[in-house]
Design an enzyme around this catalytic site. Structure first.
Site, PDB file in Angstrom:
ATOM      1  N   LYS A   1     -31.346  37.677  61.659  1.00  0.00           N
ATOM      2  CA  LYS A   1     -31.336  36.807  62.840  1.00  0.00           C
ATOM      3  C   LYS A   1     -32.689  36.143  63.074  1.00  0.00           C
ATOM      4  O   LYS A   1     -32.765  35.098  63.710  1.00  0.00           O
ATOM      5  CB  LYS A   1     -30.872  37.591  64.068  1.00  0.00           C
ATOM      6  CG  LYS A   1     -29.383  37.912  63.983  1.00  0.00           C
ATOM      7  CD  LYS A   1     -28.838  38.564  65.221  1.00  0.00           C
ATOM      8  CE  LYS A   1     -27.326  38.684  65.159  1.00  0.00           C
ATOM      9  NZ  LYS A   1     -26.863  39.689  64.186  1.00  0.00           N
TER      10      LYS A   1
HETATM   11  C1  LIG Z   1     -25.606  39.738  63.551  1.00  0.00           C
HETATM   12  C2  LIG Z   1     -25.525  40.520  62.289  1.00  0.00           C
HETATM   13  C3  LIG Z   1     -24.452  40.357  61.382  1.00  0.00           C
HETATM   14  C4  LIG Z   1     -23.268  39.464  61.672  1.00  0.00           C
HETATM   15  O1  LIG Z   1     -23.575  38.095  61.652  1.00  0.00           O
HETATM   16  P1  LIG Z   1     -22.610  37.044  62.389  1.00  0.00           P
HETATM   17  O2  LIG Z   1     -23.342  35.755  62.314  1.00  0.00           O
HETATM   18  O3  LIG Z   1     -22.440  37.541  63.793  1.00  0.00           O
HETATM   19  O4  LIG Z   1     -21.315  37.022  61.648  1.00  0.00           O
HETATM   20  C5  LIG Z   1     -24.492  41.074  60.200  1.00  0.00           C
HETATM   21  N1  LIG Z   1     -25.502  41.931  59.920  1.00  0.00           N
HETATM   22  C6  LIG Z   1     -26.538  42.118  60.766  1.00  0.00           C
HETATM   23  C7  LIG Z   1     -27.604  43.085  60.400  1.00  0.00           C
HETATM   24  C8  LIG Z   1     -26.594  41.418  61.972  1.00  0.00           C
HETATM   25  O5  LIG Z   1     -27.623  41.642  62.811  1.00  0.00           O
END
Ligand SMILES: *Cc1c(COP(=O)(O)O)cnc(C)c1O
Length: 463
Positions: A110
Protein backbone atom coordinates in the site's frame (compact mmCIF):
# COMPACT_ATOMS: atom_id res chain seq x y z
CA UNK A 1 -7.96 13.11 -19.36
CA UNK A 2 -11.28 13.61 -17.64
CA UNK A 3 -13.04 11.39 -15.12
CA UNK A 4 -16.59 10.12 -15.02
CA UNK A 5 -18.59 8.17 -12.45
CA UNK A 6 -19.62 4.53 -12.83
CA UNK A 7 -23.15 5.76 -12.03
CA UNK A 8 -23.16 8.52 -14.61
CA UNK A 9 -24.22 11.25 -12.18
CA UNK A 10 -21.40 13.78 -12.45
CA UNK A 11 -20.12 15.96 -15.27
CA UNK A 12 -16.61 14.91 -16.31
CA UNK A 13 -13.87 16.36 -14.07
CA UNK A 14 -10.08 16.63 -14.32
CA UNK A 15 -7.73 14.41 -12.33
CA UNK A 16 -7.08 16.93 -9.55
CA UNK A 17 -10.78 17.12 -8.76
CA UNK A 18 -11.18 13.36 -9.02
CA UNK A 19 -8.42 12.76 -6.50
CA UNK A 20 -9.95 15.21 -4.03
CA UNK A 21 -13.44 13.81 -4.50
CA UNK A 22 -12.47 10.22 -3.65
CA UNK A 23 -15.89 8.62 -3.88
CA UNK A 24 -17.90 10.22 -6.69
CA UNK A 25 -20.60 12.60 -5.45
CA UNK A 26 -23.31 10.35 -6.94
CA UNK A 27 -22.10 7.41 -4.85
CA UNK A 28 -20.28 5.77 -7.75
CA UNK A 29 -16.56 5.34 -8.41
CA UNK A 30 -14.47 7.56 -10.65
CA UNK A 31 -12.90 6.25 -13.84
CA UNK A 32 -11.08 7.83 -16.77
CA UNK A 33 -13.31 8.64 -19.72
CA UNK A 34 -11.09 6.58 -22.01
CA UNK A 35 -8.42 3.93 -21.63
CA UNK A 36 -6.51 3.89 -24.91
CA UNK A 37 -3.65 1.40 -25.35
CA UNK A 38 -0.06 2.61 -25.49
CA UNK A 39 1.55 2.75 -28.93
CA UNK A 40 4.45 0.46 -29.79
CA UNK A 41 6.76 3.48 -29.83
CA UNK A 42 5.67 4.40 -26.32
CA UNK A 43 6.20 0.85 -25.14
CA UNK A 44 9.67 0.76 -26.67
CA UNK A 45 10.52 4.00 -24.87
CA UNK A 46 9.06 2.76 -21.57
CA UNK A 47 11.30 -0.30 -21.66
CA UNK A 48 14.32 1.97 -21.22
CA UNK A 49 13.05 3.70 -18.07
CA UNK A 50 13.77 3.08 -14.42
CA UNK A 51 10.83 2.83 -12.03
CA UNK A 52 10.34 6.52 -11.14
CA UNK A 53 10.65 7.64 -14.76
CA UNK A 54 8.27 4.93 -15.91
CA UNK A 55 5.85 6.04 -13.19
CA UNK A 56 5.97 9.60 -14.53
CA UNK A 57 5.36 8.36 -18.09
CA UNK A 58 2.44 6.09 -17.15
CA UNK A 59 0.87 8.61 -14.78
CA UNK A 60 1.09 11.32 -17.44
CA UNK A 61 -1.44 9.40 -19.50
CA UNK A 62 -3.96 9.80 -16.69
CA UNK A 63 -2.94 13.17 -15.22
CA UNK A 64 -2.82 16.16 -17.53
CA UNK A 65 -3.62 18.93 -15.09
CA UNK A 66 -0.40 18.81 -13.05
CA UNK A 67 2.59 20.34 -14.87
CA UNK A 68 5.10 17.69 -15.95
CA UNK A 69 7.97 19.06 -13.82
CA UNK A 70 5.74 19.05 -10.76
CA UNK A 71 4.51 15.52 -11.38
CA UNK A 72 8.07 14.37 -11.81
CA UNK A 73 9.07 15.95 -8.51
CA UNK A 74 6.11 14.38 -6.68
CA UNK A 75 6.85 10.93 -8.08
CA UNK A 76 10.56 11.04 -7.31
CA UNK A 77 9.90 12.23 -3.78
CA UNK A 78 7.39 9.40 -3.29
CA UNK A 79 9.79 6.63 -4.26
CA UNK A 80 13.04 8.07 -2.89
CA UNK A 81 12.21 6.58 0.51
CA UNK A 82 11.95 3.01 -0.75
CA UNK A 83 14.65 0.71 0.55
CA UNK A 84 15.45 -0.88 -2.82
CA UNK A 85 16.99 1.04 -5.74
CA UNK A 86 14.59 -0.64 -8.16
CA UNK A 87 11.60 0.33 -5.94
CA UNK A 88 9.69 -2.87 -6.87
CA UNK A 89 12.36 -5.48 -7.68
CA UNK A 90 11.60 -8.91 -9.16
CA UNK A 91 13.23 -12.06 -7.78
CA UNK A 92 12.83 -15.45 -9.45
CA UNK A 93 12.23 -18.56 -7.38
CA UNK A 94 11.28 -21.73 -9.23
CA UNK A 95 8.35 -20.93 -11.45
CA UNK A 96 7.50 -17.64 -9.76
CA UNK A 97 8.80 -14.22 -10.52
CA UNK A 98 8.10 -12.56 -7.20
CA UNK A 99 7.37 -8.85 -7.64
CA UNK A 100 8.41 -7.43 -4.27
CA UNK A 101 6.12 -4.52 -3.49
CA UNK A 102 7.10 -4.22 0.17
CA UNK A 103 10.19 -2.00 0.17
CA UNK A 104 8.32 1.13 1.25
CA UNK A 105 8.33 2.64 4.75
CA UNK A 106 5.70 0.30 6.25
CA UNK A 107 6.80 -2.81 4.35
CA UNK A 108 3.49 -3.33 2.55
CA UNK A 109 2.43 -2.71 -1.02
CA UNK A 110 0.00 0.00 0.00
CA UNK A 111 3.00 2.31 0.40
CA UNK A 112 3.45 2.35 -3.39
CA UNK A 113 0.16 4.19 -3.78
CA UNK A 114 -0.13 6.03 -0.47
CA UNK A 115 3.29 7.66 -0.61
CA UNK A 116 2.26 9.22 -3.91
CA UNK A 117 -1.27 10.06 -2.78
CA UNK A 118 0.05 11.95 0.27
CA UNK A 119 2.34 14.04 -1.90
CA UNK A 120 -0.42 14.74 -4.44
CA UNK A 121 -2.80 15.84 -1.66
CA UNK A 122 -0.19 18.17 -0.18
CA UNK A 123 0.58 19.64 -3.59
CA UNK A 124 -3.05 20.24 -4.57
CA UNK A 125 -3.93 21.71 -1.17
CA UNK A 126 -1.00 24.12 -1.36
CA UNK A 127 -2.28 25.28 -4.75
CA UNK A 128 -5.88 25.71 -3.64
CA UNK A 129 -5.08 27.06 -0.19
CA UNK A 130 -7.30 24.33 1.26
CA UNK A 131 -6.95 21.92 4.16
CA UNK A 132 -7.94 18.34 4.81
CA UNK A 133 -8.64 16.18 7.83
CA UNK A 134 -8.23 12.54 6.89
CA UNK A 135 -10.19 10.04 8.94
CA UNK A 136 -9.96 6.29 8.63
CA UNK A 137 -10.45 3.07 10.55
CA UNK A 138 -7.91 0.31 10.21
CA UNK A 139 -7.65 -3.34 11.17
CA UNK A 140 -3.87 -2.98 10.98
CA UNK A 141 -2.10 -2.52 7.68
CA UNK A 142 -3.76 0.35 5.86
CA UNK A 143 -3.52 2.65 8.85
CA UNK A 144 0.25 2.67 9.02
CA UNK A 145 0.67 3.08 5.25
CA UNK A 146 -1.78 6.02 5.33
CA UNK A 147 -0.02 7.62 8.30
CA UNK A 148 3.36 7.31 6.59
CA UNK A 149 1.82 8.75 3.43
CA UNK A 150 0.89 12.06 5.08
CA UNK A 151 3.07 12.41 8.20
CA UNK A 152 4.53 15.87 8.52
CA UNK A 153 2.60 17.21 5.53
CA UNK A 154 1.28 20.76 5.43
CA UNK A 155 -2.47 21.39 5.48
CA UNK A 156 -3.30 17.78 6.37
CA UNK A 157 -4.17 16.13 9.67
CA UNK A 158 -4.82 12.42 9.90
CA UNK A 159 -6.92 10.55 12.47
CA UNK A 160 -6.61 6.77 12.41
CA UNK A 161 -8.82 4.58 14.57
CA UNK A 162 -7.61 1.10 15.42
CA UNK A 163 -9.26 -1.42 17.73
CA UNK A 164 -7.39 -1.29 21.05
CA UNK A 165 -5.36 -4.45 21.66
CA UNK A 166 -6.64 -6.12 18.49
CA UNK A 167 -3.92 -5.24 16.03
CA UNK A 168 -0.57 -7.01 16.11
CA UNK A 169 2.09 -5.37 18.31
CA UNK A 170 4.18 -4.55 15.23
CA UNK A 171 1.24 -2.96 13.46
CA UNK A 172 0.38 -0.96 16.55
CA UNK A 173 3.92 0.32 17.00
CA UNK A 174 4.20 1.15 13.29
CA UNK A 175 1.31 3.55 13.77
CA UNK A 176 1.84 4.93 17.25
CA UNK A 177 5.57 5.65 16.98
CA UNK A 178 4.89 8.30 14.34
CA UNK A 179 5.10 11.46 16.45
CA UNK A 180 4.46 14.15 13.84
CA UNK A 181 2.07 16.82 15.04
CA UNK A 182 -0.44 16.12 12.28
CA UNK A 183 -0.88 12.43 13.19
CA UNK A 184 -3.55 11.32 15.68
CA UNK A 185 -3.70 7.65 16.59
CA UNK A 186 -6.87 6.66 18.37
CA UNK A 187 -7.17 3.25 20.04
CA UNK A 188 -10.89 2.59 20.12
CA UNK A 189 -12.21 0.46 22.97
CA UNK A 190 -14.06 -1.87 20.62
CA UNK A 191 -13.68 -3.86 17.42
CA UNK A 192 -12.56 -2.79 13.95
CA UNK A 193 -16.22 -2.75 12.90
CA UNK A 194 -17.02 -0.32 15.74
CA UNK A 195 -14.30 2.02 14.47
CA UNK A 196 -15.42 1.64 10.88
CA UNK A 197 -19.04 2.37 11.81
CA UNK A 198 -18.02 5.55 13.63
CA UNK A 199 -15.97 6.75 10.67
CA UNK A 200 -18.92 6.12 8.35
CA UNK A 201 -21.17 8.15 10.63
CA UNK A 202 -18.76 11.09 10.67
CA UNK A 203 -18.68 11.07 6.85
CA UNK A 204 -22.46 10.69 6.81
CA UNK A 205 -22.88 13.94 8.78
CA UNK A 206 -22.54 16.25 5.79
CA UNK A 207 -22.34 19.41 7.89
CA UNK A 208 -19.49 17.96 9.93
CA UNK A 209 -17.82 16.63 6.78
CA UNK A 210 -17.96 20.01 5.08
CA UNK A 211 -16.96 22.00 8.16
CA UNK A 212 -13.83 19.94 8.74
CA UNK A 213 -13.06 19.10 5.12
CA UNK A 214 -13.00 15.39 5.89
CA UNK A 215 -10.94 13.33 3.50
CA UNK A 216 -10.72 9.58 2.99
CA UNK A 217 -7.69 7.61 1.99
CA UNK A 218 -9.25 4.23 1.24
CA UNK A 219 -8.67 2.26 -1.91
CA UNK A 220 -11.51 3.78 -3.88
CA UNK A 221 -9.33 6.82 -4.60
CA UNK A 222 -8.42 6.73 -8.29
CA UNK A 223 -4.90 7.99 -7.58
CA UNK A 224 -4.20 4.81 -5.65
CA UNK A 225 -5.25 2.63 -8.57
CA UNK A 226 -3.21 4.52 -11.09
CA UNK A 227 -0.09 4.41 -8.92
CA UNK A 228 -0.46 0.63 -8.86
CA UNK A 229 -0.81 0.35 -12.63
CA UNK A 230 2.86 1.31 -12.83
CA UNK A 231 4.33 -1.84 -11.31
CA UNK A 232 2.34 -4.11 -13.59
CA UNK A 233 3.72 -2.25 -16.59
CA UNK A 234 7.20 -2.27 -15.05
CA UNK A 235 7.23 -6.04 -14.46
CA UNK A 236 5.58 -6.92 -17.77
CA UNK A 237 8.04 -4.84 -19.79
CA UNK A 238 11.02 -6.16 -17.85
CA UNK A 239 10.17 -9.80 -18.52
CA UNK A 240 8.99 -9.52 -22.14
CA UNK A 241 10.47 -8.16 -25.36
CA UNK A 242 13.08 -9.16 -27.87
CA UNK A 243 14.40 -12.67 -27.30
CA UNK A 244 12.09 -13.07 -24.31
CA UNK A 245 8.49 -14.24 -23.92
CA UNK A 246 5.73 -12.15 -25.46
CA UNK A 247 3.59 -11.85 -22.37
CA UNK A 248 3.38 -12.53 -18.65
CA UNK A 249 0.60 -13.58 -16.27
CA UNK A 250 0.03 -11.98 -12.84
CA UNK A 251 -1.18 -13.61 -9.63
CA UNK A 252 -2.76 -11.03 -7.31
CA UNK A 253 -3.75 -11.52 -3.64
CA UNK A 254 -7.09 -9.77 -3.63
CA UNK A 255 -9.22 -8.07 -0.98
CA UNK A 256 -10.95 -4.88 -2.11
CA UNK A 257 -10.25 -5.53 -5.80
CA UNK A 258 -8.07 -2.40 -6.01
CA UNK A 259 -4.80 -4.07 -6.89
CA UNK A 260 -6.22 -6.48 -9.45
CA UNK A 261 -8.26 -3.67 -10.99
CA UNK A 262 -4.96 -1.81 -11.48
CA UNK A 263 -3.82 -4.93 -13.35
CA UNK A 264 -6.95 -4.74 -15.49
CA UNK A 265 -6.15 -1.11 -16.37
CA UNK A 266 -2.51 -2.03 -17.05
CA UNK A 267 -3.67 -4.72 -19.47
CA UNK A 268 -5.79 -2.16 -21.31
CA UNK A 269 -2.62 -0.10 -21.62
CA UNK A 270 -0.33 -2.91 -22.82
CA UNK A 271 -2.69 -5.70 -23.91
CA UNK A 272 -0.06 -7.71 -25.73
CA UNK A 273 2.32 -7.96 -22.80
CA UNK A 274 -0.17 -8.91 -20.07
CA UNK A 275 -2.03 -12.21 -20.32
CA UNK A 276 -3.95 -13.81 -17.46
CA UNK A 277 -4.87 -11.94 -14.31
CA UNK A 278 -5.12 -14.57 -11.61
CA UNK A 279 -7.40 -13.37 -8.82
CA UNK A 280 -6.36 -15.03 -5.56
CA UNK A 281 -8.61 -15.08 -2.52
CA UNK A 282 -8.32 -16.58 0.94
CA UNK A 283 -11.27 -18.32 2.63
CA UNK A 284 -13.27 -15.15 2.05
CA UNK A 285 -13.74 -16.25 -1.52
CA UNK A 286 -16.68 -14.27 -2.82
CA UNK A 287 -14.65 -13.04 -5.78
CA UNK A 288 -13.55 -16.55 -6.69
CA UNK A 289 -17.20 -17.63 -6.78
CA UNK A 290 -17.87 -14.61 -8.96
CA UNK A 291 -15.20 -15.59 -11.49
CA UNK A 292 -15.88 -19.32 -11.42
CA UNK A 293 -19.68 -19.30 -11.31
CA UNK A 294 -20.98 -15.77 -11.89
CA UNK A 295 -22.26 -15.69 -8.33
CA UNK A 296 -21.55 -12.48 -6.38
CA UNK A 297 -23.27 -13.04 -3.03
CA UNK A 298 -22.09 -11.80 0.34
CA UNK A 299 -21.62 -14.08 3.30
CA UNK A 300 -19.98 -13.33 6.64
CA UNK A 301 -16.30 -12.45 6.99
CA UNK A 302 -14.04 -15.17 8.35
CA UNK A 303 -10.82 -14.15 10.08
CA UNK A 304 -7.73 -15.72 8.44
CA UNK A 305 -3.95 -15.44 8.59
CA UNK A 306 -4.12 -12.94 5.70
CA UNK A 307 -6.27 -10.29 7.41
CA UNK A 308 -5.90 -7.61 4.74
CA UNK A 309 -7.90 -9.89 2.44
CA UNK A 310 -10.63 -10.69 4.97
CA UNK A 311 -13.18 -8.78 2.96
CA UNK A 312 -16.53 -9.71 1.51
CA UNK A 313 -17.80 -6.68 -0.33
CA UNK A 314 -14.90 -5.46 -2.46
CA UNK A 315 -15.03 -1.67 -2.67
CA UNK A 316 -13.49 -1.48 -6.16
CA UNK A 317 -15.68 -4.17 -7.72
CA UNK A 318 -18.04 -1.58 -9.18
CA UNK A 319 -15.24 -0.28 -11.39
CA UNK A 320 -14.95 -3.63 -13.14
CA UNK A 321 -18.72 -4.05 -13.24
CA UNK A 322 -18.90 -0.83 -15.26
CA UNK A 323 -16.65 -2.30 -17.97
CA UNK A 324 -18.46 -5.62 -17.80
CA UNK A 325 -21.62 -3.63 -18.53
CA UNK A 326 -19.95 -2.07 -21.58
CA UNK A 327 -19.61 1.27 -19.76
CA UNK A 328 -23.35 1.50 -19.28
CA UNK A 329 -23.73 3.64 -16.14
CA UNK A 330 -27.51 3.09 -15.92
CA UNK A 331 -27.12 -0.65 -15.88
CA UNK A 332 -24.26 -0.39 -13.37
CA UNK A 333 -26.39 1.76 -11.04
CA UNK A 334 -29.24 -0.75 -11.32
CA UNK A 335 -26.91 -3.64 -10.52
CA UNK A 336 -25.51 -1.81 -7.50
CA UNK A 337 -28.99 -0.96 -6.25
CA UNK A 338 -29.99 -4.57 -6.57
CA UNK A 339 -26.84 -5.64 -4.75
CA UNK A 340 -27.49 -3.14 -1.94
CA UNK A 341 -31.01 -4.47 -1.56
CA UNK A 342 -30.36 -8.22 -1.78
CA UNK A 343 -26.64 -8.75 -1.09
CA UNK A 344 -26.40 -10.75 -4.28
CA UNK A 345 -25.84 -10.45 -8.02
CA UNK A 346 -26.06 -13.30 -10.50
CA UNK A 347 -24.38 -13.11 -13.89
CA UNK A 348 -25.83 -14.82 -16.95
CA UNK A 349 -23.74 -17.14 -19.17
CA UNK A 350 -22.88 -14.35 -21.63
CA UNK A 351 -21.52 -12.08 -18.93
CA UNK A 352 -19.85 -15.02 -17.16
CA UNK A 353 -17.98 -15.84 -20.37
CA UNK A 354 -16.71 -12.26 -20.43
CA UNK A 355 -15.67 -12.42 -16.78
CA UNK A 356 -13.73 -15.60 -17.50
CA UNK A 357 -11.91 -13.94 -20.36
CA UNK A 358 -10.85 -11.19 -17.99
CA UNK A 359 -9.83 -13.25 -14.95
CA UNK A 360 -9.10 -16.70 -13.66
CA UNK A 361 -9.36 -17.34 -9.93
CA UNK A 362 -8.46 -19.71 -7.10
CA UNK A 363 -9.07 -19.58 -3.39
CA UNK A 364 -6.50 -20.80 -0.85
CA UNK A 365 -7.87 -22.03 2.45
CA UNK A 366 -5.82 -21.78 5.65
CA UNK A 367 -4.06 -25.17 5.35
CA UNK A 368 -3.14 -24.41 1.71
CA UNK A 369 -1.76 -21.00 2.68
CA UNK A 370 0.35 -22.47 5.45
CA UNK A 371 1.59 -25.30 3.21
CA UNK A 372 2.53 -22.81 0.50
CA UNK A 373 4.66 -20.78 2.94
CA UNK A 374 6.34 -23.97 4.18
CA UNK A 375 6.91 -25.57 0.77
CA UNK A 376 8.17 -22.39 -0.83
CA UNK A 377 10.58 -21.86 2.03
CA UNK A 378 11.84 -25.44 1.80
CA UNK A 379 12.28 -25.30 -1.96
CA UNK A 380 13.71 -21.80 -2.35
CA UNK A 381 14.82 -20.61 1.10
CA UNK A 382 12.52 -17.61 0.61
CA UNK A 383 9.77 -16.48 2.95
CA UNK A 384 6.31 -15.53 1.72
CA UNK A 385 3.96 -13.54 3.89
CA UNK A 386 0.50 -15.17 4.14
CA UNK A 387 -1.11 -12.75 1.63
CA UNK A 388 1.63 -13.37 -0.90
CA UNK A 389 1.31 -17.11 -0.24
CA UNK A 390 -2.37 -17.02 -1.22
CA UNK A 391 -1.32 -15.43 -4.50
CA UNK A 392 1.48 -17.91 -5.12
CA UNK A 393 -0.89 -20.82 -4.46
CA UNK A 394 -3.40 -19.50 -7.00
CA UNK A 395 -0.67 -18.55 -9.46
CA UNK A 396 0.88 -22.01 -9.45
CA UNK A 397 -2.56 -23.60 -9.85
CA UNK A 398 -3.32 -21.48 -12.93
CA UNK A 399 0.12 -21.16 -14.53
CA UNK A 400 0.55 -21.70 -18.24
CA UNK A 401 3.47 -23.41 -19.96
CA UNK A 402 6.12 -20.99 -21.27
CA UNK A 403 4.41 -17.88 -19.93
CA UNK A 404 6.27 -16.25 -17.03
CA UNK A 405 4.21 -16.07 -13.87
CA UNK A 406 4.56 -12.90 -11.79
CA UNK A 407 3.34 -13.21 -8.22
CA UNK A 408 2.73 -9.95 -6.39
CA UNK A 409 4.37 -9.93 -2.95
CA UNK A 410 2.15 -7.55 -1.02
CA UNK A 411 3.74 -7.58 2.43
CA UNK A 412 7.07 -8.37 4.05
CA UNK A 413 6.88 -11.73 5.90
CA UNK A 414 8.08 -10.16 9.15
CA UNK A 415 4.84 -8.18 9.37
CA UNK A 416 2.97 -11.45 9.80
CA UNK A 417 5.43 -13.30 11.99
CA UNK A 418 2.91 -15.53 13.72
CA UNK A 419 1.59 -17.05 10.49
CA UNK A 420 5.11 -17.55 9.22
CA UNK A 421 6.20 -19.18 12.46
CA UNK A 422 3.20 -21.51 12.35
CA UNK A 423 4.29 -22.62 8.87
CA UNK A 424 8.05 -23.01 9.27
CA UNK A 425 8.48 -23.46 13.00
CA UNK A 426 10.38 -20.27 13.70
CA UNK A 427 9.64 -16.58 13.42
CA UNK A 428 11.02 -14.58 10.51
CA UNK A 429 13.95 -12.30 11.13
CA UNK A 430 12.91 -8.70 11.72
CA UNK A 431 14.27 -6.20 9.22
CA UNK A 432 16.01 -3.25 10.91
CA UNK A 433 13.07 -0.90 10.36
CA UNK A 434 10.76 -3.20 12.35
CA UNK A 435 13.32 -4.18 14.99
CA UNK A 436 13.95 -0.49 15.74
CA UNK A 437 10.28 0.14 16.55
CA UNK A 438 10.71 -1.61 19.88
CA UNK A 439 12.65 1.26 21.41
CA UNK A 440 10.83 4.21 19.94
CA UNK A 441 8.62 6.55 21.87
CA UNK A 442 4.94 6.14 21.02
CA UNK A 443 1.79 8.22 21.30
CA UNK A 444 -1.82 7.17 21.17
CA UNK A 445 -5.14 8.30 22.58
CA UNK A 446 -7.48 5.66 24.00
CA UNK A 447 -11.14 6.55 23.51
CA UNK A 448 -14.42 4.68 23.97
CA UNK A 449 -16.18 3.41 20.83
CA UNK A 450 -18.70 6.24 20.94
CA UNK A 451 -19.48 8.40 17.97
CA UNK A 452 -19.87 11.62 19.96
CA UNK A 453 -16.59 11.20 21.83
CA UNK A 454 -14.65 10.58 18.62
CA UNK A 455 -16.44 13.39 16.86
CA UNK A 456 -15.55 15.75 19.66
CA UNK A 457 -11.92 14.70 19.56
CA UNK A 458 -11.71 15.22 15.81
CA UNK A 459 -13.44 18.60 16.04
CA UNK A 460 -10.96 19.73 18.70
CA UNK A 461 -7.88 18.68 16.78
CA UNK A 462 -8.98 19.29 13.21
CA UNK A 463 -7.14 21.81 11.05
C1 LIG B 1 -4.58 -4.45 1.07
C2 LIG B 1 -3.80 -5.70 0.93
C3 LIG B 1 -4.16 -6.70 -0.02
C4 LIG B 1 -5.40 -6.60 -0.87
O1 LIG B 1 -5.33 -5.60 -1.85
P1 LIG B 1 -6.68 -5.04 -2.51
O2 LIG B 1 -6.24 -3.90 -3.35
O3 LIG B 1 -7.57 -4.63 -1.38
O4 LIG B 1 -7.29 -6.14 -3.32
C5 LIG B 1 -3.33 -7.80 -0.13
N1 LIG B 1 -2.24 -7.96 0.66
C6 LIG B 1 -1.88 -7.04 1.58
C7 LIG B 1 -0.68 -7.28 2.41
C8 LIG B 1 -2.64 -5.88 1.74
O5 LIG B 1 -2.27 -4.98 2.68
Amino acid sequence: MRYISTRGGITPIPFSEAVMMGLANDGGLLLPEKLPPATSDEIAAWRQLDYPDLAVAVLSRFIDDIPHVDLERLVKKSYAGFQHPEVTPIVKHGECHILELFHGPTLAFKDVALQLLGNIFEYLLAKSGGRMNIIGATSGDTGSAAIYGVRGKERINIFILHPQGRVSPIQERQMTTVLDDNVYNIAVQGTFDDGQAIVKKLFGDLTFKEKHQLGAINSINWARIVAQVVYYVYAALKLTGEGRPGQVDFAVPTGNFGDIFAGFVARRLIPEQIGQLILATNENNLLTRFVQAGDYSVSSVRPTSSPSMDIQVASNFERYLYYLNDQDARRTSRDMEQFAATGSLQFDPARLARIQQDFVSRSADEPATKATIRDFHQAHDYLLDPHTAVGVYAGLACRRADIPLVCLATAHPAKFGEAVEAAIGRPPELPPALAALENLESRCRVLPAEELVIKDFVAQHAL
